[in-house]
Design a protein around this motif. Structure first.
Motif, PDB file in Angstrom:
ATOM      1  N   GLU A  20      -2.370  -1.291   1.688  1.00 54.09           N
ATOM      2  CA  GLU A  20      -1.897  -2.623   1.803  1.00 54.09           C
ATOM      3  C   GLU A  20      -0.300  -2.491   2.292  1.00 54.09           C
ATOM      4  O   GLU A  20       0.264  -3.326   3.040  1.00 54.09           O
ATOM      5  CB  GLU A  20      -2.078  -3.178   0.270  1.00 54.09           C
ATOM      6  N   ARG A  21       0.514  -1.545   1.800  1.00 55.60           N
ATOM      7  CA  ARG A  21       1.794  -1.520   2.045  1.00 55.60           C
ATOM      8  C   ARG A  21       2.082  -1.220   3.535  1.00 55.60           C
ATOM      9  O   ARG A  21       2.929  -1.823   4.073  1.00 55.60           O
ATOM     10  CB  ARG A  21       2.280  -0.283   0.987  1.00 55.60           C
ATOM     11  N   ARG A  22       1.281  -0.324   3.881  1.00 54.44           N
ATOM     12  CA  ARG A  22       1.529   0.307   5.454  1.00 54.44           C
ATOM     13  C   ARG A  22       1.303  -0.905   6.311  1.00 54.44           C
ATOM     14  O   ARG A  22       1.900  -1.115   7.310  1.00 54.44           O
ATOM     15  CB  ARG A  22       0.865   1.389   5.722  1.00 54.44           C
ATOM     16  N   VAL A  23       0.104  -1.620   6.135  1.00 56.02           N
ATOM     17  CA  VAL A  23      -0.324  -2.453   7.256  1.00 56.02           C
ATOM     18  C   VAL A  23       0.686  -3.660   6.853  1.00 56.02           C
ATOM     19  O   VAL A  23       1.241  -4.331   8.154  1.00 56.02           O
ATOM     20  CB  VAL A  23      -1.948  -2.970   7.059  1.00 56.02           C
ATOM     21  N   ALA A  24       1.181  -3.875   5.798  1.00 54.74           N
ATOM     22  CA  ALA A  24       2.247  -5.185   5.637  1.00 54.74           C
ATOM     23  C   ALA A  24       3.369  -4.825   6.334  1.00 54.74           C
ATOM     24  O   ALA A  24       4.114  -5.593   7.018  1.00 54.74           O
ATOM     25  CB  ALA A  24       2.332  -5.399   4.219  1.00 54.74           C
ATOM     26  N   ARG A  25       3.960  -3.560   6.369  1.00 58.25           N
ATOM     27  CA  ARG A  25       5.195  -3.074   7.244  1.00 58.25           C
ATOM     28  C   ARG A  25       5.024  -3.351   8.641  1.00 58.25           C
ATOM     29  O   ARG A  25       5.876  -3.722   9.338  1.00 58.25           O
ATOM     30  CB  ARG A  25       5.625  -1.661   6.630  1.00 58.25           C
ATOM     31  N   LEU A  26       3.760  -3.146   9.053  1.00 55.11           N
ATOM     32  CA  LEU A  26       3.405  -3.236  10.452  1.00 55.11           C
ATOM     33  C   LEU A  26       3.571  -4.816  11.072  1.00 55.11           C
ATOM     34  O   LEU A  26       4.461  -5.034  12.010  1.00 55.11           O
ATOM     35  CB  LEU A  26       2.170  -2.859  11.207  1.00 55.11           C
ATOM     36  N   ASN A  27       3.049  -5.561  10.146  1.00 58.83           N
ATOM     37  CA  ASN A  27       3.230  -6.987  10.419  1.00 58.83           C
ATOM     38  C   ASN A  27       4.781  -7.649  10.213  1.00 58.83           C
ATOM     39  O   ASN A  27       5.171  -8.541  10.879  1.00 58.83           O
ATOM     40  CB  ASN A  27       2.164  -7.768   9.671  1.00 58.83           C
ATOM     41  N   ASP A  28       5.336  -7.000   9.207  1.00 53.57           N
ATOM     42  CA  ASP A  28       6.498  -7.329   8.835  1.00 53.57           C
ATOM     43  C   ASP A  28       7.440  -7.175  10.060  1.00 53.57           C
ATOM     44  O   ASP A  28       8.198  -8.042  10.629  1.00 53.57           O
ATOM     45  CB  ASP A  28       7.300  -6.720   7.739  1.00 53.57           C
ATOM     46  N   PRO A  88      -5.910  -6.788  -7.759  1.00 58.57           N
ATOM     47  CA  PRO A  88      -6.351  -5.219  -8.021  1.00 58.57           C
ATOM     48  C   PRO A  88      -7.664  -5.039  -8.379  1.00 58.57           C
ATOM     49  O   PRO A  88      -8.088  -3.979  -8.734  1.00 58.57           O
ATOM     50  CB  PRO A  88      -5.147  -4.840  -8.999  1.00 58.57           C
ATOM     51  N   SER A  89      -8.228  -6.187  -9.068  1.00 53.59           N
ATOM     52  CA  SER A  89      -9.360  -6.304  -9.724  1.00 53.59           C
ATOM     53  C   SER A  89     -10.619  -6.219  -8.675  1.00 53.59           C
ATOM     54  O   SER A  89     -11.880  -5.985  -9.060  1.00 53.59           O
ATOM     55  CB  SER A  89      -9.927  -7.024 -10.655  1.00 53.59           C
ATOM     56  N   ASP A  90     -10.415  -6.470  -7.198  1.00 57.25           N
ATOM     57  CA  ASP A  90     -11.518  -6.615  -6.505  1.00 57.25           C
ATOM     58  C   ASP A  90     -11.585  -5.546  -5.350  1.00 57.25           C
ATOM     59  O   ASP A  90     -10.850  -5.956  -4.232  1.00 57.25           O
ATOM     60  CB  ASP A  90     -11.540  -7.901  -5.897  1.00 57.25           C
ATOM     61  N   PRO A  91     -11.780  -4.306  -5.271  1.00 61.12           N
ATOM     62  CA  PRO A  91     -11.555  -3.436  -4.213  1.00 61.12           C
ATOM     63  C   PRO A  91     -12.178  -3.939  -2.925  1.00 61.12           C
ATOM     64  O   PRO A  91     -11.643  -3.646  -1.850  1.00 61.12           O
ATOM     65  CB  PRO A  91     -12.122  -2.185  -4.875  1.00 61.12           C
ATOM     66  N   ALA A  92     -13.542  -4.527  -2.914  1.00 67.39           N
ATOM     67  CA  ALA A  92     -14.131  -4.842  -1.699  1.00 67.39           C
ATOM     68  C   ALA A  92     -13.202  -5.989  -1.202  1.00 67.39           C
ATOM     69  O   ALA A  92     -12.868  -5.807   0.105  1.00 67.39           O
ATOM     70  CB  ALA A  92     -15.439  -5.290  -1.933  1.00 67.39           C
ATOM     71  N   ALA A  93     -12.638  -7.108  -1.785  1.00 66.47           N
ATOM     72  CA  ALA A  93     -11.974  -8.090  -1.102  1.00 66.47           C
ATOM     73  C   ALA A  93     -10.632  -7.664  -0.651  1.00 66.47           C
ATOM     74  O   ALA A  93      -9.962  -7.970   0.401  1.00 66.47           O
ATOM     75  CB  ALA A  93     -11.614  -9.064  -2.183  1.00 66.47           C
ATOM     76  N   ARG A  94     -10.037  -6.599  -1.455  1.00 61.30           N
ATOM     77  CA  ARG A  94      -8.901  -6.008  -0.915  1.00 61.30           C
ATOM     78  C   ARG A  94      -9.139  -5.264   0.299  1.00 61.30           C
ATOM     79  O   ARG A  94      -8.246  -5.322   1.355  1.00 61.30           O
ATOM     80  CB  ARG A  94      -8.322  -5.041  -2.003  1.00 61.30           C
ATOM     81  N   LEU A  95     -10.094  -4.556   0.381  1.00 61.66           N
ATOM     82  CA  LEU A  95     -10.284  -3.861   1.776  1.00 61.66           C
ATOM     83  C   LEU A  95     -10.476  -4.706   2.931  1.00 61.66           C
ATOM     84  O   LEU A  95     -10.154  -4.402   4.162  1.00 61.66           O
ATOM     85  CB  LEU A  95     -11.537  -2.641   1.504  1.00 61.66           C
ATOM     86  N   ALA A  96     -11.098  -5.775   2.586  1.00 62.94           N
ATOM     87  CA  ALA A  96     -11.626  -6.759   3.738  1.00 62.94           C
ATOM     88  C   ALA A  96     -10.366  -7.463   4.077  1.00 62.94           C
ATOM     89  O   ALA A  96     -10.140  -7.620   5.310  1.00 62.94           O
ATOM     90  CB  ALA A  96     -12.538  -7.854   2.995  1.00 62.94           C
ATOM     91  N   GLU A  97      -9.254  -7.508   3.248  1.00 62.12           N
ATOM     92  CA  GLU A  97      -8.142  -8.252   3.780  1.00 62.12           C
ATOM     93  C   GLU A  97      -7.035  -7.071   4.411  1.00 62.12           C
ATOM     94  O   GLU A  97      -6.518  -7.380   5.366  1.00 62.12           O
ATOM     95  CB  GLU A  97      -7.402  -8.703   2.498  1.00 62.12           C
ATOM     96  N   ILE A  98      -7.362  -5.887   4.018  1.00 57.52           N
ATOM     97  CA  ILE A  98      -6.614  -4.807   4.703  1.00 57.52           C
ATOM     98  C   ILE A  98      -6.951  -4.931   6.410  1.00 57.52           C
ATOM     99  O   ILE A  98      -6.263  -4.840   7.084  1.00 57.52           O
ATOM    100  CB  ILE A  98      -6.730  -3.397   3.909  1.00 57.52           C
TER     101      ILE A  98
END
Length: 666
Positions: free
Chosen positions: A231-239, A446-456
């Motif tokens: 999440e941090r790394r992809v956010a830095r790309l879009n930043d 943080p409680s939904d890994p599948a949703a987090r991965l989909a958003e990444i």
């Protein structure tokens, strides 16, 4: 285990549903690991394209300052610098070569010297396994000794990059010179035949998203990165993409003296600083800009501010960032005066309420030159924020050409991760405050890994789309330089449309191909001259799903032939790009010319005949009429000015431009 307990457990397992037997917990964990590892590898490849671009732009800044050892450190252990047929091998030999050929035996840039080699128009592709890369670039060089000489040079670079010891480095930096010449005479072909520079890409390879994995890819052994790290790394790309958009939009707004839009880009307490002048707060910044010149351009005025070679560093927490870049100014008034300007910017940015803003803009004027005289004869102190007619203070003028002073670099060496050592002979101005490095914010869900991965994955598709849209847009320029109409047709989507200059709009990739072939002939470039369609300064808006984008680019077109002189054209592209059948394609292309001229007088003379010299005979397209009209003007209006059509609103305030382009569908 007791016998009775074991028997009961065995009966329970036999009675369990088959699905549970087919997918025990260990296997389910393996599937999750495979998914995370796949996204991690896709992210690594998207980062690789950005790191290659950062490497290339860093090299430009090191050469401008004469930091030969820093420049050479960007090469692999067996990396090579191509100079014609010769090769200089290895970082140590490359540093010595640069010091001798450019630095004339010394470190740093000497007093009275102006040397810059700007690079732009990238087409960057990765190898199948993502451990090597190739890039095609345009470059424009200025090399001057005050009171002695001033020269131009232009080239196409076809470079190879390699991942070595975890860092991207040059395996081969190979410029192919196109033109060169003195400021007084103008440039001409270096090669009288002007042979085409080999392409490292095809339509099928340049459109591959940076995130594509090869068939049969399997996850490596070992733990995958955490979702928080991804999440941090992809956010830095879009930043970084949003900051590039912000800075490039600034350039377009300054072009037209849209002072309200320029002011909107600053944080409420932001600072604008240049050559000793300083304004803080939006109200003060707006007043300072108005004191330079009234808002808006008048007929015959040119104020183009081209933004080159940005090196963006986003803090780990994504709350602040720095960017260093080069600004080339083309300013003046038709039939009156003209000047070139050159400056370095070192800017600070902050993110507030989810939007990036300028916190502190530092513009360091490097040189200002009267157009008629050139870099060797003219050195005018420049004060970008000074009130009209006010002299530049002596201490500030002394820092500019023919003096030599540079702001300290805000970025670390991309290979060594260290700050550079500056020669004692150089004047280095204080560096901006570095980007902050606080802990990243916790993930939103943080409680939904599948949703987090989909958003990444969604955010990663957006990050990759910035580079995909730029690749196809700039590749078009390289193809049209060589009259390669078939690849251009294939570069468009099935229903993509293109404006054929002075004629109309053609819809569909086959129609695009036929329109070009019928107008220009289908034999390729057949004369030893070239119109070099350089595309730069992108402002890109990506759709929420990362599958399409709109991109505004500056046309910085130069012409060369065997006769000394050179030609220039300025304009704007509004393109669309779309993922079609797994490849990035151009879905729309709108081109508006602003001004045309030759190198001898450029924009300082207004020749109405120059605006129509490329208009074809009406009979050329007889029997193959367009599917629609041109959306904008049919010819360059110079010295008159029309609003620049933009697809984007102000990145901070949302202010609409004078001419906001809606999507166009056929």
């Amino acid at each position: 285990m007791k016998p009775m307990t074991a028997m009961l457990l065995g009966l329970a397992l036999l009675a369990a549903p088959p699905l549970l037997l087919a997918a025990p917990p260990a296997q389910a964990a393996d599937v999750a690991h495979e998914q995370v590892a796949r996204v991690a590898e896709q992210l690594r490849r998207a980062e690789a394209v950005r790191e290659i671009k950062r490497l290339q732009h860093s090299y430009v800044h090191y050469l401008q300052l004469g930091l030969w050892d820093e420049a050479a450190s960007l090469f692999a252990r067996d990396g090579a610098l191509g100079e014609g047929r010769a090769r200089v091998m290895g970082p140590q030999a490359i540093a010595a070569h640069l010091r001798k050929t450019i630095g004339q035996g010394q470190d740093g840039i000497a007093q009275g010297r102006l040397h810059v080699d700007m690079i732009f128009s990238p087409v960057v592709t990765l190898s199948v396994d993502g451990t090597r890369g190739k890039g095609r670039w345009h470059s424009l060089g200025i090399d001057a000794h005050y009171g002695e000489r001033a020269d131009w040079s232009g080239a196409i670079q076809e470079n190879v990059y390699v991942l070595e010891d975890g860092k991207w480095k040059f395996a081969m930096l190979h410029p192919y010179p196109l033109f060169a010449g003195s400021y007084e005479a103008g440039w001409k072909n270096v090669d009288p035949v002007l042979r085409a520079v080999p392409f490292h890409f095809s339509v099928d390879s340049l459109g591959i998203p940076s995130t594509r994995l090869q068939d049969g890819w399997t996850a490596p052994a070992g733990p995958a990165p955490s979702l928080a790290d991804l999440e941090r790394r992809v956010a830095r790309l879009n930043d970084a993409s949003q900051i590039e958009n912000l800075q490039n939009a600034y350039g377009y707004y300054v072009d037209r003296r849209l002072w309200d839009d320029v002011t909107d880009l600053f944080a409420p307490d932001g600072v604008m600083e240049a050559a000793g002048d300083r304004a803080q707060g939006r109200k003060a910044i707006r007043a300072a800009l108005e004191a330079v010149a009234p808002a808006g351009l008048r007929s015959g005025e040119l104020n183009d501010r081209l933004q080159f070679d940005m090196v963006i560093t986003v803090a780990p927490d994504g709350a602040s960032a720095t960017a260093r870049g080069i600004e080339l100014g083309m300013v003046g008034k038709a039939n009156a005066w003209g000047a070139w300007t050159l400056a370095t910017f070192e800017n600070l940015y902050v993110k507030r309420d989810g939007k990036w803003m300028l916190a502190h803009m530092r513009l360091y004027p490097r040189a200002r030159t009267d157009y008629a005289q050139g870099w060797a004869k003219s050195a005018i102190p420049d004060a970008p924020l000074g009130r009209a007619g006010r002299a530049v203070p002596a201490r500030q003028a002394a820092l500019q050409y023919p003096g030599t002073a540079f702001p300290a670099l805000s970025f670390a060496n991309p290979v060594t991760d260290k700050a550079p050592a500056y020669p004692a002979s150089m004047t280095i101005l204080p560096a901006p405050v570095p980007a902050s490095a606080t802990a990243p914010a916790p993930p939103a869900n943080p409680s939904d890994p599948a949703a987090r991965l989909a958003e990444i994955e969604r955010q990663l598709a957006i990050a990759s789309a910035y580079d995909g849209a730029e690749n196809v847009s700039t590749a078009y320029g390289y193809y049209i330089d060589e009259f390669l109409w078939r690849p251009i047709g294939d570069l468009f989507s099935k229903q993509g449309w293109k404006e054929l200059s002075y004629v109309g709009t053609y819809v569909g990739n086959e129609r695009v191909f036929q329109s070009l072939a019928r107008r220009y002939g289908n034999g390729g470039r057949f004369v030893p001259s070239m119109a070099i369609h350089q595309k730069m300064q992108p402002v890109t808006t990506v759709a929420a799903d990362g599958k399409s984008a709109r991109i505004h680019l500056r046309l910085f077109q130069l012409g060369t032939s065997n006769d000394p002189g050179g030609a220039q054209i300025g304009g704007h592209y509004e393109n669309g790009a779309v993922l079609e059948d797994g490849l990035w394609k151009i879905s729309a292309m709108d081109l508006d010319y602003v001004w045309t001229g030759d190198l001898a007088t450029g924009w300082t003379k207004a020749d109405p005949a120059s605006n129509t010299r490329f208009v074809p005979d009406p009979d050329v397209m007889k029997g193959y009429p367009p599917d629609g009209p041109l959306r904008g003007p049919s010819t360059a209006p110079w010295p008159d000015l029309l609003p620049v059509a933009l697809h984007f609103r102000n990145p901070v305030s949302g202010r609409a431009p004078e001419l906001l382009l809606p999507p166009r569908h056929f």
